[in-house]
Design a protein around this motif. Structure first.
Motif, PDB file in Angstrom:
ATOM      1  N   TYR A 125       5.508 -37.289  52.695  1.00  0.00           N
ATOM      2  CA  TYR A 125       6.343 -37.036  53.870  1.00  0.00           C
ATOM      3  C   TYR A 125       6.603 -35.549  54.110  1.00  0.00           C
ATOM      4  CZ  TYR A 125       7.153 -42.030  53.281  1.00  0.00           C
ATOM      5  OH  TYR A 125       6.983 -43.381  53.128  1.00  0.00           O
ATOM      6  N   MET A 183      10.841 -32.400  53.743  1.00  0.00           N
ATOM      7  CA  MET A 183      10.744 -33.705  54.401  1.00  0.00           C
ATOM      8  C   MET A 183      11.755 -33.816  55.542  1.00  0.00           C
ATOM      9  SD  MET A 183      11.248 -37.478  52.694  1.00  0.00           S
ATOM     10  CE  MET A 183      11.395 -38.959  53.734  1.00  0.00           C
ATOM     11  N   ALA A 195      11.650 -38.822  59.910  1.00  0.00           N
ATOM     12  CA  ALA A 195      11.552 -38.530  58.477  1.00  0.00           C
ATOM     13  C   ALA A 195      12.937 -38.282  57.890  1.00  0.00           C
ATOM     14  CB  ALA A 195      10.646 -37.317  58.253  1.00  0.00           C
TER      15      ALA A 195
END
Length: 452
Positions: free
Chosen positions: A23, A310, A317
């Motif tokens: 991510y 992230m 996210a």
């Protein structure tokens, strides 16, 4: 209401692969995105990048049968980060300020990075009579205009230090729908989605530029009135030959939404009939073929720096990270070792429930051949020779006795969990994978005070 339930599954398809673990934009996996359901401009001639998606399904129904089609995809939006030479009170209302594009911008500890976001697009075609579609193909053109937006980046004191620049290009497409009557109550329905976005000569061979004008994660939701769709995965015997003649390009149609077969999801991802969202899942993890428990544990194990990166990706996210940190121990336990009985996603059962009524009582202690053993005791494992690789790995491991059980032939088995297993609490709760069974002669009780 039924369409809303179908969209729960369709949205999972829409965002499948949107961002992959770990991510972060810096990870190699996230530098090649939008891999599912891409429909590129027809002018972009590159092997492997299709410019159309075509669905063919069978529909049972009479002359009044009519279909609604909802074509859905993501349009890619390029997000850039621009920095002002000096802070300002506000961005100008007319024209764009002089911005310097940067690879990252740190504002009061918040890192801002370039990224590719997405806009959800949907084109709906309603009341398409199958009888009408046999004589005249329905052609629906659509277009979404280009857009460019600037979002000010403000420091803690309110000063504007830069801007997020979001750019989307104009895209155009066609949806062609037609039907062919195979029998008095049987139709073959064809829906073709084509990307006709024009490309300038300088980007005809630039895949990255063409992808910004592509339809990503393209799929269709089909519903029928006064009729029913035929499963392409498990067709009735009398329609197997007709199903074999259905040609699907870049998509896999499956029944969805219930037992009346009135809806289909034509997905770029291979699914089974009547797919459903697992009730244990706390939310979308986006990663292809995701396993919620594993990804959740990996997210929790990320470093603070990795989590900061992230959270800088985008709102999706960031929400994923916050949701993962908010999971309780009970939420985590629900993700582990679930078994289902039958097609219903909510029909979860204990794998041992069928034998519980005739289970023999568990023992709390065992005294045999001088061996005194009780639940909670620490033991050292000595699996018999000739076992598998797992037995070799467990040799000399220290474990905790969780249960002493007898089978139907009165053989005694000792259930243990490993002392150094971080998931030992799951084994204590009876979940497989963290609990191991050994016979009496494969364990050595540790003396009180003995160091493992």
């Amino acid at each position: 209401m039924k369409l809303d339930r179908i969209k729960d599954v369709a949205n999972a398809v829409l965002y499948e692969g949107y961002i992959l673990y770990p991510y972060r934009p810096s990870s190699i996996k996230n530098r090649q995105r939008w891999t599912f359901g891409g429909v590129f401009p027809i002018a972009f001639d590159r092997q492997g990048d299709a410019s159309h998606m075509e669905t063919q399904v069978l529909v049972r129904g009479g002359g009044r049968a009519a279909v609604d089609a909802h074509v859905r995809f993501l349009q890619i939006v390029k997000r850039e980060v621009g920095c002002l030479a000096s802070p300002a009170r506000a961005l100008p209302t007319d024209g764009e300020p002089a911005l310097t594009l940067v690879h990252s911008l740190n504002v009061d500890g918040r890192e801002l990075l370039p990224w590719e976001e997405a806009i959800e697009r949907e084109i709906s075609l309603r009341g398409l009579g199958l009888d009408d579609l046999t004589s005249q193909t329905s052609v629906m053109p659509f277009r979404f205009e280009a857009a460019r937006e600037l979002e000010p980046i403000c420091a803690r004191d309110g000063a504007v230090v830069g801007a997020l620049i979001r750019t989307s290009h104009a895209i155009e497409g066609l949806i062609e729908t037609k039907a062919r009557k195979l029998a008095s109550d049987l139709w073959k329905l064809t829906i073709r989605i084509e990307n006709i976005t024009p490309l300038s000569n300088e980007i005809l061979t630039d895949r990255a530029a063409a992808q910004l004008r592509a339809f990503a994660s393209t799929h269709s939701i089909l519903t029928v009135r006064d009729g029913a769709f035929v499963s392409l995965l498990e067709p009735p015997d009398d329609l197997r030959a007709d199903v074999a003649q259905c040609q699907n390009a870049g998509t896999f149609p499956v029944l969805v939404g219930g037992e009346d077969n009135s809806a289909m999801l034509s997905s770029p991802i291979i699914l089974y009939d009547n797919p459903a969202i697992a009730p244990e899942s706390a939310g979308e993890l986006f990663d292809g073929t995701e396993i919620d428990e594993i990804l959740t544990l990996r997210i929790l194990a990320m470093t603070d720096a990795e989590k900061r990166e992230m959270s800088s990706v985008d709102a999706r996210a960031r929400a994923l990270l916050e949701r993962t940190h908010a999971l309780t121990a009970e939420d985590m336990a629900r993700l582990h070792g679930v078994m289902r009985n039958g097609p219903s996603a909510t029909d979860v059962h204990d794998p041992l429930s069928e034998t519980k009524a005739v289970e023999k009582p568990r023992l709390v202690s065992l005294l045999e051949s001088g061996l005194n053993l009780s639940v909670g005791a620490r033991v050292r494992l000595h699996p018999k020779s000739g076992g598998d690789i797992l037995d070799m790995a467990l040799e000399d491991k220290v474990a905790i006795v969780e249960a002493i059980e007898r089978d139907f032939e009165d053989r005694v088995h000792v259930a243990v969990t490993l002392l150094d297993d971080p998931g030992r609490d799951l084994g204590a709760a009876g979940y497989p994978g963290h609990r191991f069974f050994f016979s009496r002669d494969e364990i050595e009780p540790l003396a009180t005070g003995e160091t493992p």
